[in-house]
Write a protein that holds these residues in place. Structure first.
Motif, PDB file in Angstrom:
ATOM      1  N   LEU A   1       1.276  11.454   1.859  1.00 26.36           N
ATOM      2  CA  LEU A   1       2.431  11.262   2.741  1.00 26.36           C
ATOM      3  C   LEU A   1       2.425   9.809   3.193  1.00 26.36           C
ATOM      4  CD1 LEU A   1       2.701  14.195   5.287  1.00 26.36           C
ATOM      5  CD2 LEU A   1       4.386  13.527   3.588  1.00 26.36           C
ATOM      6  N   PHE A   2       3.604   9.322   3.496  1.00 29.67           N
ATOM      7  CA  PHE A   2       3.689   7.974   4.049  1.00 29.67           C
ATOM      8  C   PHE A   2       4.364   8.054   5.411  1.00 29.67           C
ATOM      9  CE2 PHE A   2       6.261   4.054   4.605  1.00 29.67           C
ATOM     10  CZ  PHE A   2       5.211   3.174   4.763  1.00 29.67           C
ATOM     11  N   VAL A   3       3.703   7.498   6.414  1.00 29.21           N
ATOM     12  CA  VAL A   3       4.281   7.498   7.752  1.00 29.21           C
ATOM     13  C   VAL A   3       4.898   6.121   7.980  1.00 29.21           C
ATOM     14  CG1 VAL A   3       3.813   7.847  10.193  1.00 29.21           C
ATOM     15  CG2 VAL A   3       2.523   9.127   8.486  1.00 29.21           C
ATOM     16  N   CYS A   4       6.207   6.094   8.154  1.00 26.42           N
ATOM     17  CA  CYS A   4       6.920   4.822   8.333  1.00 26.42           C
ATOM     18  C   CYS A   4       6.403   4.129   9.596  1.00 26.42           C
ATOM     19  CB  CYS A   4       8.426   5.063   8.445  1.00 26.42           C
ATOM     20  SG  CYS A   4       9.368   3.567   8.821  1.00 26.42           S
ATOM     21  N   PRO A   5       5.927   2.893   9.480  1.00 24.69           N
ATOM     22  CA  PRO A   5       5.383   2.230  10.665  1.00 24.69           C
ATOM     23  C   PRO A   5       6.458   1.971  11.716  1.00 24.69           C
ATOM     24  CG  PRO A   5       5.316   0.760   8.731  1.00 24.69           C
ATOM     25  CD  PRO A   5       5.863   2.083   8.274  1.00 24.69           C
ATOM     26  N   ASN A   6       7.708   2.011  11.321  1.00 20.46           N
ATOM     27  CA  ASN A   6       8.819   1.729  12.210  1.00 20.46           C
ATOM     28  C   ASN A   6       9.244   2.985  12.988  1.00 20.46           C
ATOM     29  OD1 ASN A   6      10.988   0.423  13.363  1.00 20.46           O
ATOM     30  ND2 ASN A   6      12.322   0.736  11.585  1.00 20.46           N
TER      31      ASN A   6
END
Lengths: 314, 314
Positions: free
Chosen positions: A237-242
């Motif tokens: 999974l990728f957690v959007c840093p924004n």
């Protein structure tokens, strides 16, 4: 005693003979090349040598991936750092068996270090007090040099790495292999036959195109009698840093590693989220575990290591 | 004429002799194995065969990556679809030379298709009217079977693929290779020596750990005299589907492909953003170009193809 294969020509000198592959009777025999190369002449003495050399290494673990670029070297590095941090009295080694693309020296931040060769063998490079590394990367003139070797030469290098590195006492030796199921994998498995291989950890990303190759790797382990300790899902999974929104970068269209494991009877070890800071740490050779102790990836890693240690001991 | 290498023992029969590697004088010679295996006995007749077979193929392009998992198969597929769509009268072929991990049959949505062998050779599988594919994936009993082959056997398969596939007239043949700089790459380059290789396209992700291996691949091309047509940067940015924020998933800590190209004098062909829909299309074997004609990745791809076509023609 010489042994003569079933499909041998008349007057075959036998595969153990000094004339194997070289006698006039050998002309045209399909086994001529293998006999002439000496590969057929009984078990390789290196197997015994490697057994002795690795007698003080408790767990020998192959890290396999099938498909490349799923983060096998990164996961190997994280596992090694995690195992070393878990118990400061334990000793962990990494053997980077990716001859054409050794990335461990950079990932570990020890690029450009020298390895020394003494009467007792090659000394690995120490990344931490209890974490050592050997890689062909240390033996290249320039990091940009290509190692353009065909199979037999790669096999020779792996034999040398397994038989000539002076690891000392190790609790875990992680062997980082290149993608695929070919020379390096066969050689590592065969040379370690005498020394005893604890098993293999498989690494995959969640999308089907990667799982396709992991299934092949599971088949490889099955065919060679290598125990599968478990499968790590990386970049799940990728957690959007924004916005902190979660995205599936490599969507698990067929259920990901968990589904594949339940189909094929393998143990899922856990899933590591995708963290660009991890890629940054790998590029810079920094220790992600020490720098980002509270990140979700490190939390997931500790649980993976718990399961791996348990699998090794059962 | 027999030729005798400089480091040959006395009474060397010469590398072209029928006794090469087998005469008593050969015992202990470092070249004995290579002579006995027949590899030294002049140019392989397959080179001439391959030259004839591929005489109707205008541009033969190797797709190389160094590191695995950078999307080489995806980029190969996108380039092939893009080239085929650009001019419906042109014909494009893909040769999937990744023997241990063939992903093209799935990516192209033709898994489970049969290839036919006739007097004129193997017929490739047609993905579209003007796009054909040959892969070892078509020859496996089950997609999960591992191809556990050492180098020489892989080389034999590549030789067969190059000499026995009946492509017909092709404008572009893209050869998708496995990661690394070893058997498959050497064999493809050597067997195509007579037929004439247009050049190589390199694929990389932006992070240094991947560029490290691309530098090796550039060195490989340089050493083998293969022209580098250009380098594609893949997965260069991720646009969050939620907030449209742009993230560097694999941060270009050392300047990415553009910086590496300017250092090493290679041509950057362009950068493809990371799009999870593309991974989905690859898993499902759907044509991303036709389904997502307005996506930023397709826009970038068209510009990459323009540059590639230009490089091929210059």
């Amino acid at each position: 005693m010489s042994n003569v294969p079933e499909n041998a020509p008349e007057h075959c000198p036998g595969t153990q003979s000094d004339d194997a592959g070289k006698a006039s009777a050998c002309a045209g025999c399909p086994n001529q090349n293998i006999c002439a190369s000496g590969e057929a002449s009984g078990p390789d003495p290196a197997i015994e040598l490697i057994k002795n050399r690795l007698s003080n290494v408790r767990h020998k673990i192959l890290v396999l991936s099938g498909k490349g670029g799923v983060g096998k070297s990164t996961v190997t590095s994280l596992l090694a750092h995690g195992l070393a941090a878990r118990n400061p009295d334990s000793n962990v080694g990494i053997l980077d068996a990716d001859i054409c693309g050794p990335s461990q020296p950079r990932v570990q931040g020890v690029r450009g270090e020298q390895v020394h060769y003494s009467g007792s063998g090659w000394s690995p490079v120490y990344v931490k007090d209890n974490l050592s590394l050997m890689s062909i990367g240390f033996l290249l003139g320039s990091p940009d040099d290509a190692v353009i070797w065909r199979g037999p030469k790669k096999n020779g290098m792996i034999k040398q790495f397994l038989s000539e590195v002076e690891w000392g006492d190790l609790d875990y030796l992680l062997i980082d292999t290149p993608p695929g199921t070919s020379d390096e994998h066969l050689s590592a498995a065969q040379y370690l036959a005498g020394a005893g291989l604890t098993g293999a950890v498989l690494v995959s990303t969640p999308q089907e195109v990667a799982l396709l190759d992991v299934r092949k790797e599971l088949d490889f382990c099955h065919k060679l009698g290598i125990r599968v300790l478990g499968v790590v899902e990386n970049m799940s999974l990728f957690v959007c840093p924004n916005c902190k929104g979660r995205s599936e970068i490599f969507p698990a269209t067929t259920g990901g590693v968990a589904q594949m494991c339940s189909e094929l009877g393998a143990a899922p070890l856990g899933a590591l989220p995708l963290d660009p800071l991890l890629a940054r740490c790998c590029d810079a050779g920094r220790d992600y575990l020490a720098e980002m102790p509270l990140s979700p990836a490190v939390g997931a890693l500790h649980s993976i290591i718990d399961k791996l240690v348990e699998a090794c001991q059962s």
